[in-house]
Structures are given as structure tokens and as C-alpha cells.
Scaffold this motif. Sequence first.
Motif, PDB file in Angstrom:
ATOM      1  N   TRP A  79     -28.135 113.656  15.265  1.00  0.00           N
ATOM      2  CA  TRP A  79     -28.118 115.261  15.185  1.00  0.00           C
ATOM      3  C   TRP A  79     -26.447 115.600  15.313  1.00  0.00           C
ATOM      4  CZ3 TRP A  79     -28.889 119.390  13.062  1.00  0.00           C
ATOM      5  CH2 TRP A  79     -28.651 120.665  13.626  1.00  0.00           C
ATOM      6  N   THR A  80     -25.854 114.659  15.943  1.00  0.00           N
ATOM      7  CA  THR A  80     -24.420 114.827  16.027  1.00  0.00           C
ATOM      8  C   THR A  80     -23.919 114.706  14.452  1.00  0.00           C
ATOM      9  OG1 THR A  80     -24.503 113.926  18.055  1.00  0.00           O
ATOM     10  CG2 THR A  80     -22.165 113.946  16.868  1.00  0.00           C
ATOM     11  N   THR A  91     -24.432 122.922  27.100  1.00  0.00           N
ATOM     12  CA  THR A  91     -25.140 122.058  26.170  1.00  0.00           C
ATOM     13  C   THR A  91     -24.376 120.885  25.902  1.00  0.00           C
ATOM     14  OG1 THR A  91     -25.698 122.035  23.780  1.00  0.00           O
ATOM     15  CG2 THR A  91     -23.485 123.055  24.379  1.00  0.00           C
ATOM     16  N   MET A  92     -24.882 119.793  25.047  1.00  0.00           N
ATOM     17  CA  MET A  92     -24.433 118.479  24.990  1.00  0.00           C
ATOM     18  C   MET A  92     -22.891 118.652  24.321  1.00  0.00           C
ATOM     19  SD  MET A  92     -25.010 115.465  22.611  1.00  0.00           S
ATOM     20  CE  MET A  92     -24.019 113.981  23.084  1.00  0.00           C
ATOM     21  N   ASP A 109     -29.113 124.752  17.477  1.00  0.00           N
ATOM     22  CA  ASP A 109     -29.239 123.495  18.124  1.00  0.00           C
ATOM     23  C   ASP A 109     -30.617 123.382  18.682  1.00  0.00           C
ATOM     24  OD1 ASP A 109     -29.364 121.035  19.233  1.00  0.00           O
ATOM     25  OD2 ASP A 109     -27.262 121.088  19.884  1.00  0.00           O
ATOM     26  N   ALA A 148     -32.200 120.581  19.355  1.00  0.00           N
ATOM     27  CA  ALA A 148     -32.356 118.841  19.711  1.00  0.00           C
ATOM     28  C   ALA A 148     -33.083 118.814  20.891  1.00  0.00           C
ATOM     29  CB  ALA A 148     -30.681 118.482  20.021  1.00  0.00           C
ATOM     30  N   GLN A 149     -33.261 119.606  21.938  1.00  0.00           N
ATOM     31  CA  GLN A 149     -34.041 119.447  22.904  1.00  0.00           C
ATOM     32  C   GLN A 149     -35.428 120.265  22.772  1.00  0.00           C
ATOM     33  OE1 GLN A 149     -31.776 120.431  26.357  1.00  0.00           O
ATOM     34  NE2 GLN A 149     -30.265 118.855  25.839  1.00  0.00           N
ATOM     35  N   SER A 190     -32.659 116.688  16.962  1.00  0.00           N
ATOM     36  CA  SER A 190     -32.460 115.178  17.254  1.00  0.00           C
ATOM     37  C   SER A 190     -33.670 114.136  17.101  1.00  0.00           C
ATOM     38  CB  SER A 190     -31.815 115.046  18.355  1.00  0.00           C
ATOM     39  OG  SER A 190     -31.354 113.681  18.832  1.00  0.00           O
ATOM     40  N   ASN A 218     -33.086 111.101  18.456  1.00  0.00           N
ATOM     41  CA  ASN A 218     -32.434 110.045  19.580  1.00  0.00           C
ATOM     42  C   ASN A 218     -33.399 109.757  20.542  1.00  0.00           C
ATOM     43  OD1 ASN A 218     -31.189 110.025  22.089  1.00  0.00           O
ATOM     44  ND2 ASN A 218     -29.891 108.693  20.825  1.00  0.00           N
ATOM     45  N   LYS A 271     -35.164 111.952  23.251  1.00  0.00           N
ATOM     46  CA  LYS A 271     -35.900 113.108  22.710  1.00  0.00           C
ATOM     47  C   LYS A 271     -37.504 113.236  22.853  1.00  0.00           C
ATOM     48  CE  LYS A 271     -31.665 114.837  23.128  1.00  0.00           C
ATOM     49  NZ  LYS A 271     -30.663 114.976  22.101  1.00  0.00           N
TER      50      LYS A 271
HETATM   51  C1  LIG Z   1     -29.167 115.045  22.169  1.00  0.00           C
HETATM   52  C2  LIG Z   1     -28.395 116.588  21.693  1.00  0.00           C
HETATM   53  C3  LIG Z   1     -27.547 116.336  20.887  1.00  0.00           C
HETATM   54  C4  LIG Z   1     -27.048 115.100  19.845  1.00  0.00           C
HETATM   55  O1  LIG Z   1     -28.208 114.501  19.242  1.00  0.00           O
HETATM   56  P1  LIG Z   1     -27.962 112.851  18.844  1.00  0.00           P
HETATM   57  O2  LIG Z   1     -29.123 112.743  17.709  1.00  0.00           O
HETATM   58  O3  LIG Z   1     -28.076 112.317  20.091  1.00  0.00           O
HETATM   59  O4  LIG Z   1     -26.489 113.123  18.255  1.00  0.00           O
HETATM   60  C5  LIG Z   1     -26.830 117.813  20.506  1.00  0.00           C
HETATM   61  N1  LIG Z   1     -27.493 118.763  21.032  1.00  0.00           N
HETATM   62  C6  LIG Z   1     -27.961 118.661  21.908  1.00  0.00           C
HETATM   63  C7  LIG Z   1     -28.296 120.103  22.910  1.00  0.00           C
HETATM   64  C8  LIG Z   1     -28.616 117.703  22.386  1.00  0.00           C
HETATM   65  O5  LIG Z   1     -29.522 117.696  23.401  1.00  0.00           O
END
Ligand SMILES: *Cc1c(COP(=O)(O)O)cnc(C)c1O
Length: 425
Positions: A81-82, A106-107, A178, A180-181, A202, A204, A207
Motif C-alpha cells: 500500500w506504500t 498515521t503511518m 488511506d 490500510a487499517q 494494505s 501487509n 493488517k
Molecule cells: C500499514 C499502513 C500503510 C502501509 O501499508 P504497507 O502495505 O505496509 O506498505 C499505510 N498507511 C497506514 C495507515 C497503514 O496502517
Amino acid sequence: MSRKKLALFGGPKEFNFEVHNFNSIGDEEISAVVEVMKTGILSKYIGAPGIDFMGGPKVRELEEEFSTYFGVKHAIAVNSWTSGLIASVGAIQVEPGDEIILSPWTMSACAMAILHWNAIPIFADVSKEDFCLDLNDLRKKITPKTRAIMVIDIFGQSAKMEEYRKIADEYCLKLISDSAQSPGARYSNSFAGTLADIGGISLNYHKHIHSGEGGIIFTNDDLIARRLQLIRNHAESVVTGEEASLHTNMLGYNFRLGEIEAAIALEQLKKLSKITNLKQDLANLLTRELSELKGLGLPSLSEDYRNVFYVYPMVLDHSVLGVERSVLVRALRAEGVPGLFEGYQNLHLLPVFQNLKAFGSTGWPWTSEHISRNLYKQGTLPVAEELHSNSFLGLGITGLDFNETHIRSIANAFKKIWANLEFLK
Ligand SMILES: *Cc1c(COP(=O)(O)O)cnc(C)c1O
């Protein structure tokens, strides 16, 4: 509640279980991987025009399934997701020096994706209610240079997208989200990540669902989708002729997801609603159990997957408790409670922003006179800073394999400590 002696002072521990990391990888994923291995096709991308520019059969099936499940026109698979965030910022055709507003809570990848295109991350404060961008502070941070708003659906809950959409439309800004979470979380009947111009999740390993590494970008916009597909796969070698004039930011990356990861993600998608249901039920149980405790701010009860609880967020009111967060956490950990963490993120205080050193040594991309030298100064985002240094307490509810018994026991540890607060002052 009895006043049993706190474990911190030598009393018996309240939480006596060994909790493993949450693991949803099973026989389904193993079989799917074996099937891919037997074909010998572990990736099929070619960075040149032609049918294989769009990847192999599993990647395409994955995109099909995710776009159907999430109800979005395009689902575009990437290797993280990066990578998805970098591609997204590029695909809105951001110019060097353009500003994108986001929260510092956030990340780091969110801010780095912006810097990546020589654009300027502008942080606005968060709301104490949902830990998302505060609408008033967001408005204050808009300048003629603002190009987009990046909204983060933090901890498993969708941000109030209608409100951000209104502001984006008012100022002609793009909206990136975003999630991701928050895969599977909903906002007004839509899935988180599908209500912005570009959103995504994401895959990853830490998650809700994962393929080790991976990410999915969502958009309903055909032109943006095309740019994302190009950025994913060495763009410049493919953008030729008339199409070239439609696009900028076509640097040649390799953000491609492999066939094995795609096959795993396809199985994981089938488990998403079960996983998010479980996490939501556990979180709601904890909320009901802790609701009587004074000075402890809890999330509201969630229905219909409005919150999929990547993190269970709590806010301590020091004026009521009279006990420092670090002392409470030490006492809770002594009771055996796993998965607790103090504070979360204050991205504006990272060295890259404090030292203004991203590209080379001259301060690029912050060299414009328009940019204030106090941009990332400590004290400029009071709510996010206070939450981080004093009052926020998180429980990583998705990363660990909690069950109802564990949650009741965690609640008992909290209750025991709250009954003994006077000894912790
Ligand atoms: C995990 C995360 C990312 C990055 O995702 P990856 O797939 O690990 O690169 C980006 N933003 C948030 C809020 C995340 O929790």
C-alpha cells in the motif's frame, strides 16, 4: 469490584493467558499457492505494451474480485500500500511544490508518498472524536498551493467522508483516502476506501487480511486508473503517442504484485467479513465491559461494520484519574494485559520534517519562499501532540488472537486497577 492487590505490588495477575499472533492463513491459502506453483507462472507482467502489461491471471482475478466485493469500478493490485500511496499521489498529477493536507496521526508512508513527488505534506490537527483530520484545522491549512486532501481511516473506522468531500469540492481539491487499517469498514453504505477519488487498502501481514506484502488501490475514475496502471509498471516505456499528452509523473516503477501473493489475497478476501465481524464483536464487548470506568474515553459501540477495530482506541482523562498514563500502563502490563501501546504517531516531529532534509542537503522541496519555516514546529498540532504524549492508549485488537474470555479478563484487569487508583497516585 473487590480491591484485590495489584500485580504491580506483588498481587496475583488478572490476565493469565498466552495469546498468539492472529493468523488467518490456513489450508485454503496453502492449496491456492500450490496451484500457482504447479503452473510455473509466478508473475506474468511485462514492462512493455501488450496483453501482459496488466499482469498474470491471478492478479487479474484478484482485481476483478476486489472491485466486485468493494463495489468500485477499478481495483488495482500493487506490491504494497506504500506503493499504492506513491502511485496515487502521482496519478492526481501533483506538481513539485504542491501541498497535500493530511493528519500526523498515521503511518509514515502517507507523508513520504507526498514527499516522493517533491510535493509538500501539510499536517492539520486531528479530532479527538475519531482521530481523523479536524475539519476546522483542515480549512485553515488550505492555501492556493493546496492540491489534495489525504484522509486516513485510522484504527479501523472510516473518516466522515461526506464532510471532506464537501471541502474538497469547495476548493477543487482531489481526495485521497488511506484505508490500510479499515478494510471492510463502512461509511453510509459504502466501503471505506471507495469514497475518495483514490483510496485503498494494505495487504501487509499485520493488517486484517494479508498476502505477506501487497496493496489494492480503488478508484472509479478511468483516467486515474490508467495512470495508476502505468505508474505501477514502468510507465514511460509504454506511454507513447497521443496518450503521452494525457499524463505526467510517469516515472518508471515496478509496483507489481506476484501471482502467489494474488492467489493468497483471493482466499483472504473470502475471510474478510468473518475477521472484521470477530474484531468488531470483541471490541464491542470490551466497550460494554469498560463503560462504567471513570476518566476512560471509549469508542462508541459499532454496528454493521462501521468500525473494524484495527486498534481499540482509548483516551485517558488525567484530571479525573490523577494517575499518569505510563503508571497505568505499567500496572496493566503487570496484570498481564498484552497488546497495549501508549500514544501513536506525530509525523510532523519525525527528523525528516524537523531537519527539512528529504532530497539532497539543500532543503528541497521546502525551498519555496511561500513555505513557512515553522511548518512542522512542535506545538502546532496541539490535539495530536497531547494525545500522543499524554492521553491516548491503544490496544492492538487485530494483531493478536483474542477471544471473548481474553477480553473479559482484560476488562477485569482494568476494573481492578480503577478500583485501586489511589495507590497509583
Ligand atoms: C500499514 C499502513 C500503510 C502501509 O501499508 P504497507 O502495505 O505496509 O506498505 C499505510 N498507511 C497506514 C495507515 C497503514 O496502517
